[in-house]
Design an enzyme around this catalytic site. Structure first.
Site, short mmCIF file in Angstrom:
data_model
loop_
_atom_site.label_atom_id
_atom_site.label_comp_id
_atom_site.label_asym_id
_atom_site.label_seq_id
_atom_site.Cartn_x
_atom_site.Cartn_y
_atom_site.Cartn_z
N HIS A 73 44.30 32.12 54.38
CA HIS A 73 43.33 32.91 53.62
C HIS A 73 43.54 34.41 53.78
O HIS A 73 43.43 35.17 52.81
CB HIS A 73 41.91 32.52 54.04
CG HIS A 73 40.88 32.78 53.00
ND1 HIS A 73 39.75 31.99 52.83
CD2 HIS A 73 40.79 33.73 52.04
CE1 HIS A 73 39.03 32.45 51.82
NE2 HIS A 73 39.64 33.51 51.33
N TYR A 113 34.20 29.35 51.83
CA TYR A 113 33.23 29.38 50.74
C TYR A 113 31.98 28.57 51.07
O TYR A 113 30.94 28.75 50.45
CB TYR A 113 33.85 28.87 49.44
CG TYR A 113 35.03 29.67 48.94
CD1 TYR A 113 35.35 30.91 49.50
CD2 TYR A 113 35.84 29.19 47.92
CE1 TYR A 113 36.44 31.63 49.06
CE2 TYR A 113 36.93 29.92 47.46
CZ TYR A 113 37.22 31.13 48.05
OH TYR A 113 38.31 31.84 47.60
N ASP A 141 39.96 26.03 42.83
CA ASP A 141 40.31 26.88 43.96
C ASP A 141 39.16 26.95 44.94
O ASP A 141 38.12 27.54 44.66
CB ASP A 141 40.66 28.28 43.45
CG ASP A 141 41.14 29.18 44.58
OD1 ASP A 141 42.28 28.98 45.02
OD2 ASP A 141 40.37 30.05 45.02
N LYS A 175 41.99 26.73 51.62
CA LYS A 175 42.52 27.82 52.43
C LYS A 175 42.14 27.66 53.91
O LYS A 175 41.01 27.26 54.22
CB LYS A 175 42.00 29.17 51.91
CG LYS A 175 42.28 29.38 50.42
CD LYS A 175 41.69 30.67 49.90
CE LYS A 175 41.83 30.74 48.40
NZ LYS A 175 40.85 29.88 47.71
N ARG A 235 30.56 29.68 29.50
CA ARG A 235 31.60 30.55 30.06
C ARG A 235 32.80 29.74 30.53
O ARG A 235 33.94 30.21 30.46
CB ARG A 235 31.03 31.37 31.21
CG ARG A 235 30.02 32.42 30.77
CD ARG A 235 30.71 33.61 30.11
NE ARG A 235 29.75 34.58 29.60
CZ ARG A 235 29.15 35.50 30.31
NH1 ARG A 235 29.38 35.57 31.63
NH2 ARG A 235 28.32 36.36 29.76
#
Length: 314
Positions: free
Chosen positions: A99, A37, A32, A66, A266
């Site tokens: 967005h 970003y 994503d 986006k 993670r």
């Protein structure tokens, strides 16, 4: 689209390509991204290296991006998309999202990219500059991107039921996805139900809640969902981490999730969600943590960070 993806928001540029490749090695296929970003070029380097190395084929990946607020005018949608495609080093996107339901004044690429929220960051009193663009104008330009083969599916972010209903009533191509903030402090049951009954898939961003906002000073230390006794007790029962319980809650209610991490351990932990199932009682107890707490609210952060009052939810 895999129900667990990697969110690229707030991943440092110098780490992004490596994190993307590590995620692919860990089995991730859903990514994503977004113009805003600021790391799509580096993400593209990661995708390109993984594909060139034979680790994955492009068709195995699901890449979402986006459209930023400054590109809502019809004539700016395709150039913005083409810039994203060039940065991500791909010929098409699997999903392209609007967005925010926020239109801002256009900022040319050679002036600033990504444009951010300020119209002119160097102004004496920098602020946002709203632009009067109907959502349907932007959406119809996005529909043309589907017809052109540049995008497989289109959708929206940060919409409520009224905006979704209005858009659906005018659209030739129905929104395939809604991406919104979802976590146990912001369950949004009516919105999720509406999407389910309208055949609109849902992706939850910030699925761990406050964890995404500590470093931005947008959440308090005592707002961590994973510190809730209910979550910890359930985690102990399954020998899972509290984060895994919260993420499992997200996918078990039928939504996709895009947690962000740069840690290999993670990355693996966040996908180890399918060897246990929460009971109806456990799901209900987590639902009961709902505080209607929205961490990512333009009605708050636009004024605090960008000197412009711009509510979209109230």
């Amino acid at each position: 689209m895999d129900s667990v993806g990697l969110g690229l928001w707030k991943i440092d540029n110098d780490l992004t390509a490596g994190v993307v490749q590590t995620a692919i090695d860990c089995g991730y296929r859903h990514f994503d991204s977004a113009c805003d970003y600021g790391n799509e070029r580096e993400a593209g380097d990661g995708f390109s290296a993984a594909i060139a190395g034979g680790k994955v084929k492009r068709e195995d990946l699901w890449i979402t991006s986006k459209l930023w607020n400054t590109y809502h005018r019809a004539e700016h949608v395709r150039p913005a998309l083409e810039r994203t495609l060039a940065d991500l080093q791909t010929d098409y996107l699997d999903l392209y999202l609007m967005h925010f339901p926020i239109a801002q004044s256009y900022v040319p690429f050679d002036t600033r990219y990504p444009p951010g929220w300020f119209d002119d960051p160097d102004a004496t009193s920098p602020a946002m500059k709203p632009e009067h663009v109907p959502l349907i104008e932007t959406w119809q330009a996005m529909e043309e991107s589907v017809s052109a083969g540049l995008v497989r599916e289109i959708g929206v972010c940060n919409f409520g039921t009224s905006l979704l209903r209005d858009l659906s009533n005018q659209a030739s191509v129905q929104p395939a996805m809604l991406q919104v903030e979802l976590h146990p402090y912001l369950v949004q049951e009516k919105l999720v139900r509406y999407c389910r009954e309208s055949q609109i898939a849902v992706t939850g961003f910030s699925p761990l809640g406050a964890q995404s906002y500590f470093q931005l000073n947008m959440a308090q230390a005592d707002e961590a969902v994973i510190e809730q006794a209910i979550v910890k007790d359930i985690a102990a029962n399954y020998s899972k981490t509290p984060a895994q319980v919260v993420l499992r809650w997200g996918v078990q209610r039928g939504t996709a999730i895009v947690p962000k991490t740069t840690s290999e351990s993670r990355l693996k932990e966040n996908t180890a969600l399918f060897d246990f199932e929460l009971t109806a009682e456990e799901m209900a107890s987590i639902n009961g943590l709902d505080r209607h707490r929205r961490f990512n609210d333009p009605g708050e952060f636009c004024e605090e960070a960008f000197n412009t009052f711009f509510p979209i939810y109230d």
